[in-house]
Write an enzyme that holds these catalytic residues in place. Structure first.
Site, PDB file in Angstrom:
ATOM      1  N   VAL A 146       0.906  -1.321   0.019  1.00 18.82           N
ATOM      2  CA  VAL A 146       0.051  -0.024  -0.108  1.00 18.82           C
ATOM      3  C   VAL A 146       0.814   1.257   0.133  1.00 18.82           C
ATOM      4  CG1 VAL A 146      -1.931   0.966   1.123  1.00 18.82           C
ATOM      5  CG2 VAL A 146      -1.618  -1.322   1.368  1.00 18.82           C
ATOM      6  N   GLY A 201       4.490   1.013 -16.176  1.00 18.48           N
ATOM      7  CA  GLY A 201       4.486   0.053 -15.208  1.00 18.48           C
ATOM      8  C   GLY A 201       3.701   0.176 -14.034  1.00 18.48           C
ATOM      9  N   LYS A 219      -6.328  -3.365  -1.069  1.00 18.98           N
ATOM     10  CA  LYS A 219      -5.372  -2.295  -0.103  1.00 18.98           C
ATOM     11  C   LYS A 219      -6.007  -1.889   1.046  1.00 18.98           C
ATOM     12  CE  LYS A 219      -2.308  -1.011  -3.910  1.00 18.98           C
ATOM     13  NZ  LYS A 219      -2.287  -0.090  -4.988  1.00 18.98           N
ATOM     14  N   GLY A 316       4.640   1.930  -9.314  1.00 19.77           N
ATOM     15  CA  GLY A 316       5.958   2.435 -10.251  1.00 19.77           C
ATOM     16  C   GLY A 316       7.023   1.408  -9.850  1.00 19.77           C
TER      17      GLY A 316
HETATM   18  P1  NAP Z   1       4.013  -8.462 -13.747  1.00 20.43           P
HETATM   19  O1  NAP Z   1       4.514  -7.659 -14.248  1.00 20.43           O
HETATM   20  O2  NAP Z   1       2.653  -8.954 -14.107  1.00 20.43           O
HETATM   21  O3  NAP Z   1       5.026  -9.601 -13.128  1.00 20.43           O
HETATM   22  C1  NAP Z   1       4.737 -10.831 -12.684  1.00 20.43           C
HETATM   23  C2  NAP Z   1       6.124 -11.805 -12.823  1.00 20.43           C
HETATM   24  O4  NAP Z   1       5.566 -12.873 -12.054  1.00 20.43           O
HETATM   25  C3  NAP Z   1       6.142 -12.046 -14.112  1.00 20.43           C
HETATM   26  O5  NAP Z   1       7.585 -12.076 -14.165  1.00 20.43           O
HETATM   27  C4  NAP Z   1       5.539 -13.404 -14.620  1.00 20.43           C
HETATM   28  O6  NAP Z   1       6.320 -14.367 -15.326  1.00 20.43           O
HETATM   29  C5  NAP Z   1       5.524 -13.916 -13.091  1.00 20.43           C
HETATM   30  N1  NAP Z   1       4.514 -15.018 -12.722  1.00 20.43           N
HETATM   31  C6  NAP Z   1       3.159 -14.804 -12.688  1.00 20.43           C
HETATM   32  N2  NAP Z   1       2.568 -16.014 -12.497  1.00 20.43           N
HETATM   33  C7  NAP Z   1       3.612 -16.761 -12.380  1.00 20.43           C
HETATM   34  C8  NAP Z   1       3.360 -18.276 -12.251  1.00 20.43           C
HETATM   35  N3  NAP Z   1       2.239 -19.002 -11.916  1.00 20.43           N
HETATM   36  N4  NAP Z   1       4.575 -18.972 -12.121  1.00 20.43           N
HETATM   37  C9  NAP Z   1       5.896 -18.326 -12.347  1.00 20.43           C
HETATM   38  N5  NAP Z   1       5.970 -17.151 -12.749  1.00 20.43           N
HETATM   39  C10 NAP Z   1       4.876 -16.304 -12.631  1.00 20.43           C
HETATM   40  O7  NAP Z   1       3.385  -7.633 -12.322  1.00 20.43           O
HETATM   41  P2  NAP Z   1       4.325  -6.625 -11.439  1.00 20.43           P
HETATM   42  O8  NAP Z   1       3.651  -5.191 -12.069  1.00 20.43           O
HETATM   43  O9  NAP Z   1       5.578  -6.718 -11.357  1.00 20.43           O
HETATM   44  O10 NAP Z   1       3.639  -6.661  -9.860  1.00 20.43           O
HETATM   45  C11 NAP Z   1       4.037  -7.808  -9.034  1.00 20.43           C
HETATM   46  C12 NAP Z   1       3.306  -7.627  -7.753  1.00 20.43           C
HETATM   47  O11 NAP Z   1       3.717  -6.393  -7.131  1.00 20.43           O
HETATM   48  C13 NAP Z   1       1.720  -7.680  -7.706  1.00 20.43           C
HETATM   49  O12 NAP Z   1       1.243  -8.553  -6.622  1.00 20.43           O
HETATM   50  C14 NAP Z   1       1.604  -6.286  -7.754  1.00 20.43           C
HETATM   51  O13 NAP Z   1       0.137  -5.781  -7.375  1.00 20.43           O
HETATM   52  C15 NAP Z   1       2.352  -5.521  -6.920  1.00 20.43           C
HETATM   53  N6  NAP Z   1       2.856  -4.380  -7.102  1.00 20.43           N
HETATM   54  C16 NAP Z   1       3.238  -3.817  -8.140  1.00 20.43           C
HETATM   55  C17 NAP Z   1       3.440  -2.218  -8.175  1.00 20.43           C
HETATM   56  C18 NAP Z   1       3.577  -1.516  -9.461  1.00 20.43           C
HETATM   57  O14 NAP Z   1       4.037  -0.356  -9.706  1.00 20.43           O
HETATM   58  N7  NAP Z   1       3.835  -2.551 -10.758  1.00 20.43           N
HETATM   59  C19 NAP Z   1       3.407  -1.590  -6.988  1.00 20.43           C
HETATM   60  C20 NAP Z   1       3.303  -2.250  -5.955  1.00 20.43           C
HETATM   61  C21 NAP Z   1       2.875  -3.471  -5.862  1.00 20.43           C
HETATM   62  P3  NAP Z   1       6.667 -14.175 -16.730  1.00 20.43           P
HETATM   63  O15 NAP Z   1       7.316 -12.802 -17.034  1.00 20.43           O
HETATM   64  O16 NAP Z   1       7.143 -15.066 -17.301  1.00 20.43           O
HETATM   65  O17 NAP Z   1       5.149 -13.746 -17.429  1.00 20.43           O
HETATM   66  N1  HSE Z   2      -1.469  -1.318  -9.950  1.00 21.20           N
HETATM   67  C1  HSE Z   2      -1.267  -0.677  -8.586  1.00 21.20           C
HETATM   68  C2  HSE Z   2      -1.537   0.733  -8.738  1.00 21.20           C
HETATM   69  C3  HSE Z   2       0.241  -0.982  -8.287  1.00 21.20           C
HETATM   70  O1  HSE Z   2      -1.725   1.271  -9.673  1.00 21.20           O
HETATM   71  O2  HSE Z   2      -1.664   1.314  -7.731  1.00 21.20           O
HETATM   72  C4  HSE Z   2       0.791  -0.304  -7.019  1.00 21.20           C
HETATM   73  O3  HSE Z   2       0.007  -1.174  -5.872  1.00 21.20           O
END
Ligand code: NAP
Ligand code: HSE
Length: 430
Positions: A146, A201, A219, A316
């Site tokens: 969060v 992202g 959240k 981000g």
């Molecule tokens: P993403 O870009 O979709 O990346 C997910 C990764 O996990 C990918 O590398 C994917 O593999 C791998 N994956 C997913 N399912 C899998 C499985 N069953 N077996 C093996 N590998 C698997 O997601 P993200 O944006 O990095 O976010 C990741 C987490 O952080 C989420 O919970 C999101 O809510 C949280 N988060 C994100 C942000 C943000 O700004 N993006 C901020 C805070 C929190 P492949 O690459 O091979 O597909």
């Molecule tokens: N998809 C989420 C957002 C990532 O836009 O807030 C951060 O948790």
């Protein structure tokens, strides 16, 4: 009397102890995982970031082109093999519930500290995972789940008096706030703004989770568990997405001096919980009206420390990776922090009273029709827009004084029967 002056002893020079290498098994190499791999290998900040060694990176598809150089990484598709790579800490950034839940439980059972940024996992399984971590005496940290770039959850967990929260308001989804801000300020359309959030992202793998409000609800569940000790299932929380906000709503909100933002709100005076996640009109005098773009904020009303406001980047890859790596260091060096008693299930009611921002739409509507009728029905108005005749129908936006939800809904039903109008209402934050 003789006074003997002693030469002060030379103080031993303090040298920083060499920072111990921290071995990290990375579950997920997407937006956050890739930023973490880059950040953990950079030496621009010397030993601070250069001390991490990635023992394995779990992915779905090892052949997929990635923005990060994978040459030094061991890419695996078997989660158990990743856990077997003898890490000091497991970082889970896969997203979703499975296989994340199974792998996190396995790590905790094996005595390996876990850091996650996955609020879906926390919202649906947080109580189970925290209990398992507590039983095993293993750190389980989730600061980035969060307000990804703002370290406040752990800080308040260690400060139970400042952390005695009785209600909260937040803008906790970076993507939705970015989309509404870009539409309002740059006059671009919804699809264009969302595509830009995805390119940056910020968005979930399925961006519907952002714009439909699920991410914000998850959240809010994390915040309610932390600050109120409530075990709330996401389905218990009234939710609305930002897709229902029309550009005209934002224009008239600006003319009223405020703006429309994606809000989470929860109050639990005397233990009765009311909660909401969805768009809200934010008064121009409220701090949230200046929280734009991917910036997010959480305002906490506390029992003894007044109002606390935390704000900063809500999403981000890089900011999230930095917060996750700080958690990794904390897990290893401070052993994490206690998470208190297990959360308990609770009933959740919808917000029952608020000032409201209304949109009324009808084939034909006179400027004074709705205000006059609402007034006779006991709904007091603060502002009324002119009639907007765009789109082949008439619409009008109104701001009410505080009014019970049952009262406003009954009044809008009468209005619909008498004028044929459709209505949309969102709460006001002031
Ligand atoms: P993403 O870009 O979709 O990346 C997910 C990764 O996990 C990918 O590398 C994917 O593999 C791998 N994956 C997913 N399912 C899998 C499985 N069953 N077996 C093996 N590998 C698997 O997601 P993200 O944006 O990095 O976010 C990741 C987490 O952080 C989420 O919970 C999101 O809510 C949280 N988060 C994100 C942000 C943000 O700004 N993006 C901020 C805070 C929190 P492949 O690459 O091979 O597909
Ligand atoms: N998809 C989420 C957002 C990532 O836009 O807030 C951060 O948790």
């Amino acid at each position: 009397m003789t006074i003997v002056a002693h030469e002060p002893e030379a103080r031993p020079t303090r040298r920083p102890a060499a920072l111990r290498e921290i071995r990290v098994a990375l579950l997920g190499l997407g937006q956050v995982g890739s930023a973490l791999a880059e950040l953990s290998s950079t030496t621009t900040q010397g030993a601070l970031t250069g001390r991490f060694r990635l023992t394995a990176a779990l992915v779905r598809d090892p052949h997929k082109p990635r923005r990060v150089d994978t040459t030094p990484l061991t890419l695996l598709t078997d989660g158990k093999a990743a856990l077997a790579s003898t890490p000091d800490v497991v970082v889970e950034v896969l997203g979703g519930i499975e296989p994340a839940r199974t792998l996190v439980l396995a790590a905790l059972d094996a005595g390996i500290p876990v850091v996650t940024a996955n609020k879906t996992l926390l919202a649906y399984c947080g109580t189970e995972l925290a209990a398992r971590a507590s039983a095993a005496g293993v750190p389980f940290l989730y600061e980035a789940s969060v307000l990804a770039g703002v370290p406040f959850l752990g800080a308040l967990q260690r400060r139970p008096l400042a952390g005695a929260v009785t209600s909260l308001r937040g803008i906790v989804n970076g993507t939705s706030n970015y989309v509404l801000s870009r539409i309002a300020h740059d006059r671009i359309d919804f699809a264009e703004a969302l595509a830009a959030a995805q390119r940056a992202g910020y968005a979930e793998a399925d961006p519907a989770k952002d714009v439909d409000g699920d991410d914000a609800v998850e959240k809010l569940c994390v915040l309610l568990r932390q600050f109120a000790g409530f075990d709330v299932h996401p389905s218990q929380i009234e939710k609305a997405g930002i897709g229902s906000v029309e550009p005209g709503d934002q224009e008239h909100a600006a003319a009223f001096g405020g703006c429309i933002r994606p809000l989470v709100a929860a109050d639990w005076p005397d233990g009765r919980l009311t909660a909401y996640a969805g768009p809200a009109y934010i008064d121009g005098a409220h701090a949230f009206s200046r929280v734009d773009g991917v910036q997010n904020a959480v305002a906490l009303t506390t029992r003894w420390s007044g109002e606390l406001l935390f704000s900063g980047p809500g999403a981000g890859p890089v900011v999230t990776a930095a917060t996750v790596l700080d958690d990794v260091v904390e897990a290893v060096e401070s052993g994490g922090h206690e998470r208190g008693a297990p959360a308990t299930p609770v009933e959740v009611d919808a917000l029952d009273a608020a000032p409201w921002f209304l949109r009324l739409t009808a084939a034909a509507l006179g400027e004074h029709d709705a205000p006059a009728l609402l007034s006779t029905l006991g709904v007091r108005l603060r502002r009324a827009s002119h009639i907007d005749a765009r789109g082949g129908h008439h619409s009008q936006r109104l701001l009410t004084h505080p009014c019970a939800r049952a009262h406003i809904d009954a009044a809008l039903d009468v209005l619909a029967a008498k004028t044929g109008s459709r209505s949309w209402r969102i709460p006001v934050v002031e």
